[in-house]
Design a protein around this motif. Structure first.
Motif, PDB file in Angstrom:
ATOM      1  N   MET A 142       5.894  20.383  80.610  1.00 55.06           N
ATOM      2  CA  MET A 142       5.609  20.415  82.051  1.00 55.06           C
ATOM      3  C   MET A 142       6.525  19.408  82.764  1.00 55.06           C
ATOM      4  O   MET A 142       6.668  18.273  82.323  1.00 55.06           O
ATOM      5  CB  MET A 142       4.151  20.062  82.336  1.00 55.06           C
ATOM      6  N   PHE A 143       7.107  19.832  83.874  1.00 56.70           N
ATOM      7  CA  PHE A 143       7.979  18.930  84.626  1.00 56.70           C
ATOM      8  C   PHE A 143       7.643  18.901  86.119  1.00 56.70           C
ATOM      9  O   PHE A 143       8.121  18.035  86.856  1.00 56.70           O
ATOM     10  CB  PHE A 143       9.451  19.337  84.450  1.00 56.70           C
ATOM     11  N   ALA A 144       6.815  19.872  86.590  1.00 59.75           N
ATOM     12  CA  ALA A 144       6.527  19.928  88.028  1.00 59.75           C
ATOM     13  C   ALA A 144       5.201  20.632  88.260  1.00 59.75           C
ATOM     14  O   ALA A 144       4.623  21.238  87.346  1.00 59.75           O
ATOM     15  CB  ALA A 144       7.645  20.658  88.779  1.00 59.75           C
ATOM     16  N   THR A 145       4.714  20.520  89.487  1.00 58.34           N
ATOM     17  CA  THR A 145       3.458  21.148  89.903  1.00 58.34           C
ATOM     18  C   THR A 145       3.739  22.142  91.010  1.00 58.34           C
ATOM     19  O   THR A 145       4.535  21.872  91.923  1.00 58.34           O
ATOM     20  CB  THR A 145       2.463  20.086  90.413  1.00 58.34           C
ATOM     21  N   LEU A 146       3.072  23.301  90.937  1.00 57.05           N
ATOM     22  CA  LEU A 146       3.167  24.322  91.975  1.00 57.05           C
ATOM     23  C   LEU A 146       1.795  24.477  92.623  1.00 57.05           C
ATOM     24  O   LEU A 146       0.790  24.646  91.928  1.00 57.05           O
ATOM     25  CB  LEU A 146       3.615  25.665  91.376  1.00 57.05           C
ATOM     26  N   TYR A 182       3.299  27.898  99.885  1.00 62.55           N
ATOM     27  CA  TYR A 182       3.330  27.252  98.579  1.00 62.55           C
ATOM     28  C   TYR A 182       4.276  26.056  98.638  1.00 62.55           C
ATOM     29  O   TYR A 182       5.132  25.942  99.536  1.00 62.55           O
ATOM     30  CB  TYR A 182       3.779  28.231  97.494  1.00 62.55           C
ATOM     31  N   ALA A 183       4.118  25.158  97.691  1.00 61.26           N
ATOM     32  CA  ALA A 183       4.995  24.005  97.550  1.00 61.26           C
ATOM     33  C   ALA A 183       5.052  23.619  96.082  1.00 61.26           C
ATOM     34  O   ALA A 183       4.080  23.792  95.339  1.00 61.26           O
ATOM     35  CB  ALA A 183       4.501  22.838  98.394  1.00 61.26           C
ATOM     36  N   ALA A 184       6.204  23.105  95.669  1.00 61.11           N
ATOM     37  CA  ALA A 184       6.366  22.617  94.300  1.00 61.11           C
ATOM     38  C   ALA A 184       7.067  21.268  94.358  1.00 61.11           C
ATOM     39  O   ALA A 184       7.898  21.034  95.246  1.00 61.11           O
ATOM     40  CB  ALA A 184       7.167  23.606  93.464  1.00 61.11           C
ATOM     41  N   PHE A 185       6.748  20.385  93.418  1.00 59.65           N
ATOM     42  CA  PHE A 185       7.358  19.059  93.402  1.00 59.65           C
ATOM     43  C   PHE A 185       7.356  18.538  91.969  1.00 59.65           C
ATOM     44  O   PHE A 185       6.525  18.931  91.136  1.00 59.65           O
ATOM     45  CB  PHE A 185       6.609  18.091  94.321  1.00 59.65           C
ATOM     46  N   TYR A 186       8.326  17.668  91.697  1.00 62.61           N
ATOM     47  CA  TYR A 186       8.426  17.097  90.355  1.00 62.61           C
ATOM     48  C   TYR A 186       7.204  16.236  90.058  1.00 62.61           C
ATOM     49  O   TYR A 186       6.626  15.604  90.952  1.00 62.61           O
ATOM     50  CB  TYR A 186       9.703  16.275  90.222  1.00 62.61           C
ATOM     51  N   ALA A 187       6.819  16.196  88.783  1.00 64.79           N
ATOM     52  CA  ALA A 187       5.575  15.540  88.375  1.00 64.79           C
ATOM     53  C   ALA A 187       5.593  14.044  88.628  1.00 64.79           C
ATOM     54  O   ALA A 187       4.529  13.422  88.777  1.00 64.79           O
ATOM     55  CB  ALA A 187       5.308  15.819  86.891  1.00 64.79           C
ATOM     56  N   ASP A 188       6.781  13.426  88.662  1.00 62.52           N
ATOM     57  CA  ASP A 188       6.807  11.981  88.861  1.00 62.52           C
ATOM     58  C   ASP A 188       6.854  11.592  90.335  1.00 62.52           C
ATOM     59  O   ASP A 188       7.027  10.420  90.667  1.00 62.52           O
ATOM     60  CB  ASP A 188       7.990  11.349  88.119  1.00 62.52           C
ATOM     61  N   CYS A 189       6.684  12.569  91.235  1.00 64.73           N
ATOM     62  CA  CYS A 189       6.640  12.281  92.666  1.00 64.73           C
ATOM     63  C   CYS A 189       5.235  11.833  93.061  1.00 64.73           C
ATOM     64  O   CYS A 189       4.232  12.407  92.622  1.00 64.73           O
ATOM     65  CB  CYS A 189       7.006  13.519  93.490  1.00 64.73           C
ATOM     66  N   ILE A 190       5.159  10.814  93.888  1.00 65.78           N
ATOM     67  CA  ILE A 190       3.875  10.403  94.453  1.00 65.78           C
ATOM     68  C   ILE A 190       3.505  11.389  95.545  1.00 65.78           C
ATOM     69  O   ILE A 190       4.348  11.757  96.385  1.00 65.78           O
ATOM     70  CB  ILE A 190       3.970   8.979  95.028  1.00 65.78           C
TER      71      ILE A 190
END
Length: 765
Positions: A142-146, A182-190
């Protein structure tokens, strides 16, 4: 030319990796079939009753802190339903999800295969939120959230995403329930979810997994480029403060991809364009610059030459090409070229008041970016008649536009009066409603904008009056009580003639803020400069000025203004050949005489007598029936006006004229003789004259070809013969039936009736 237009592209060319730390979008959907264990099928958009049912079967969502999993409604208040309790089906849903994943994969700059794994169904009812946090990697690779927001009615709940010094705030609500956001962002983003203020939001959360070997994707890092851009922007802003600096007002960086107006948005940029935006947006913020998206358009037209072979058809003496193939033409001289910016967009997606605005090609980064590229549209027109072949071509690209925030109003002013005056109106209204003094930031901002507007005010001002711009500007300056700007504007009015009658009311209101000496000076200057072209407007201005002086009980010396107006009174034109319409002598209006004598009667009776003496001596310019009698009828209605000696003199001249005409004999014709004869002596008109002179003939039938009938009708019209004419369309040629009438007598009878009524109105003490 400033080197920033060449240096900025060099820095941005090193931004090779596409993508950003987040991406978002909206797409149309066919509503999927969704079931939740313990509730059953879920209607979309979400109904309030089912929202309550979902909350009943859900559990409070926990959050992670290190290796711990905690539930704390002070940190996170959200309801969650696990993936194994949710079923989403429907023929179109897999395709929709695949399309969303493809879009966010591109937006995040990931080139490997990515899969979406459903993690949770989240229910955010009123008051739900989630404070700053990072997502843990909940599954291998896993690298990001949708996040997909299903059709639901709610307000609030904005998603804030932060990465290093960059931040984005996304409103994922959709007013159209046939769409999902929808939006997606990398997992290490606050990231953070702001509180839901009303309604209930239904959200699907997916883990984005990279399949295959290799390192997991990481958010692109352009810190080096961003630092370089900030440094160069700061230098550009500093340079602009230097005297005689030629650096551009704004910077225009064209993007690589093509975008229609419907697609143009910061969150819809593609590939490298999105990466460039992710550098420029935060850099502009750090350097205190504004940044927008816009469409850059260059339109050219001019002459063309036909260089190819013609087709096989022949039209009279030349061959022509059926297809107008562009390859058969060559562009010649460019006659017209326009450069504009349209379709403005803000980074936050909010509406902007910016409209169509011009730009200089020296502002392009680099300035030669459009050289040698193919136009988006190219049309040729072959030669027709006396006109040679011509061409029209258009270049269009999306671009990022930057300017120093301190120069925002100067840039805004480039859009022209149709954009800047409404904006100045908004600033003025906001200042008035604030109740603040003139040293407030709002007032200073409005004052700054007025300075930019005045510096670029059109020097040929007929259209500014016609469109109401002059009055708008004066009214706003009056509301702002901006005395310095009023001085400047009135000086321009007197110097350049940007003035018309429609501006007088606003002009008087503005001058009320000035001293008596200033009012006298500006009134004289405006009248002296404009009375030749705007006589009626100047007469009304003089009348309104003296009325203002009386109403406000101020002593204002308007004698110089009155003298300037009398000096400019038109005389009878000398006999001369017929002039073009634009050179003909302008007709004096009766309203001008009313305004003039009302004002002069209160300013200086000697000047009033001089004016009447001049008016009576120029009977062609100041016609008794067309100008003077209508004016005196108005003046005579008010006792104060009647007592003005000059008005009495003018009234006496009108009465003499009316009584003289009333005394003329008036009787209906005793027979059918009519004395108005045509001046033409051709055979047809001679026959017409004999008919008109015959006391016993009432009608005459003239049977002739159309050209002869038209000639006779023209002679009748020119001479004013008392005849009614009809065409009898039976037999060949047709016949013109001429019947005598009493039109001349009836006109004189009507005039006599009107004259008697006018005498009755004027002959009062």
């Amino acid at each position: 030319m400033s080197s920033i237009t060449t240096e900025l592209p060099k820095i941005l060319k090193t931004v090779q990796q596409p993508g950003n730390f987040y991406t978002s979008g909206i797409t149309e959907i066919f509503t999927p079939h969704m079931e939740v264990e313990g509730v059953g099928p879920i209607a979309l958009p979400l109904l309030p009753a089912q929202a309550e049912q979902l909350v009943a079967v859900a559990e409070q969502a926990p959050y992670g802190r290190g290796e711990e999993t905690l539930v704390d409604t002070e940190v996170r208040r959200t309801w969650q339903i696990s993936a194994d309790q949710v079923q989403i089906e429907g023929r179109h849903w897999p395709k929709t999800l695949k399309s969303i994943v493809a879009h966010v994969t591109e937006g995040l700059g990931v080139t490997n295969k990515v899969e979406a794994e459903l993690y949770k169904l989240l229910v955010y009812d009123e008051g739900c939120f989630f404070v700053n946090h990072r997502d843990t990697e909940k599954a291998p690779r896993m690298f990001a959230t949708l996040v997909i927001v299903l059709p639901s009615l709610y307000t609030g709940g904005e998603l804030l995403i932060r990465h290093q010094d960059n931040e984005a705030q996304l409103d994922l609500s959709c007013s159209d329930f046939s769409e999902i956001s929808y939006a997606a962002f990398y997992a290490d983003c606050i990231h953070e979810v702001l509180p839901i203020t009303s309604g209930c939001r239904l959200t699907l959360v997916y883990n984005l997994l990279r399949r295959g070997k290799g390192k997991l994707p990481k958010p692109p890092n352009y810190e080096t480029q961003q630092t370089s851009v900030v440094k160069r922007l700061n230098q550009w802003i500093s340079d602009k403060e230097l005297p005689n600096n030629d650096s551009p007002e704004k910077l225009i960086y064209p993007l690589e991809h093509a975008y229609t107006p419907a697609e143009l948005a910061f969150d819809a940029l593609k590939g490298t364009d999105e990466a460039i935006s992710s550098v420029l947006v935060p850099a502009a913020k750090q350097a205190e610059c504004d940044i927008h998206l816009a469409l850059v358009s260059i339109n050219e037209s001019g002459s063309a030459e036909h260089t190819g072979y013609y087709g096989s058809r022949r039209r009279r003496n030349y061959w022509y090409d059926d297809d107008d193939d562009p390859s058969n033409f060559e562009i010649g001289e460019i006659y017209d070229r326009s450069t504009t910016l349209t379709e403005w967009r803000r980074p936050d997606g909010k509406a902007t008041t910016l409209k169509t605005s011009p730009f200089k090609e020296s502002e392009l980064c680099p300035p030669d970016i459009f050289d040698g590229i193919d136009p988006d549209e190219l049309d040729f027109e072959e030669a027709t008649g006396n006109a040679g072949a011509s061409f029209e071509r258009t270049y269009q690209r999306a671009a990022l536009i930057l300017w120093p925030r301190a120069r925002r109003l100067a840039i805004f002013n480039q859009a022209g009066l149709s954009a800047t005056l409404p904006y100045l109106g908004d600033l003025t209204q906001a200042w008035l409603e604030s109740g603040e003094e003139s040293d407030s930031p709002l007032w200073k901002q409005a004052h700054e904008l007025t300075q930019h507007i005045l510096q670029t005010w059109p020097q040929s001002g007929a259209h500014t009056t016609r469109l109401g711009y002059t009055s708008q500007m004066l009214n706003l300056l009056t509301q702002l009580q901006d005395i310095d700007a009023i001085h400047t504007f009135l000086a321009d009015l007197s110097a350049t003639g940007i003035y018309g009658k429609e501006d007088n009311k606003a002009l008087i209101q503005a001058m009320k803020l000035l001293s008596s000496l200033e009012i006298a000076k500006f009134t004289e200057q405006i009248i002296a400069q404009n009375c030749t072209d705007s006589l009626s407007a100047c007469g009304e201005l003089l009348a309104l000025s003296i009325k203002m002086a009386l109403d406000t009980k101020r002593t204002i010396n308007l004698v110089p203004a009155a003298t300037a107006l009398i000096t400019a009174l038109p005389s009878d034109p000398a006999p001369m050949p017929q002039l073009p319409t634009w050179q003909r002598f302008s007709q004096v209006e009766s309203d001008f005489i009313v305004d003039l004598l009302n004002a002069l009667g209160k300013i200086d009776t000697v000047l009033a007598d001089q004016a009447v003496e001049h008016i009576l001596a120029c009977s062609k310019t100041y016609g008794l029936d067309t100008v003077l009698i209508p004016a005196v009828l108005v003046l005579n209605k008010k006792k104060k006006s009647r007592k003005i000696e000059a008005v009495g003199r003018l009234r006496e001249a009108c009465l003499i004229h009316l009584r003289s005409r009333i005394a003329e004999p008036l009787a209906p014709p005793q027979d059918w003789t009519r004395d108005k004869l045509p001046t033409c002596e051709c055979a047809h008109c001679s026959e017409l004259s004999l008919f008109l002179s015959d006391p016993d003939r009432e009608s005459w039938t003239f049977k002739a070809a159309e050209y002869a009938r038209n000639h006779v009708k023209s002679s009748i019209r020119k001479s004013g013969c008392d005849l009614n004419c009809t065409t009898e369309r039976s037999g060949r040629p047709y016949s013109l039936i001429c019947t005598k009438n009493q039109a001349s007598y009836e006109r004189r009878a009507q005039q006599r009736k009107k004259d008697l009524a006018n005498v009755a109105q004027l002959d009062v003490p």
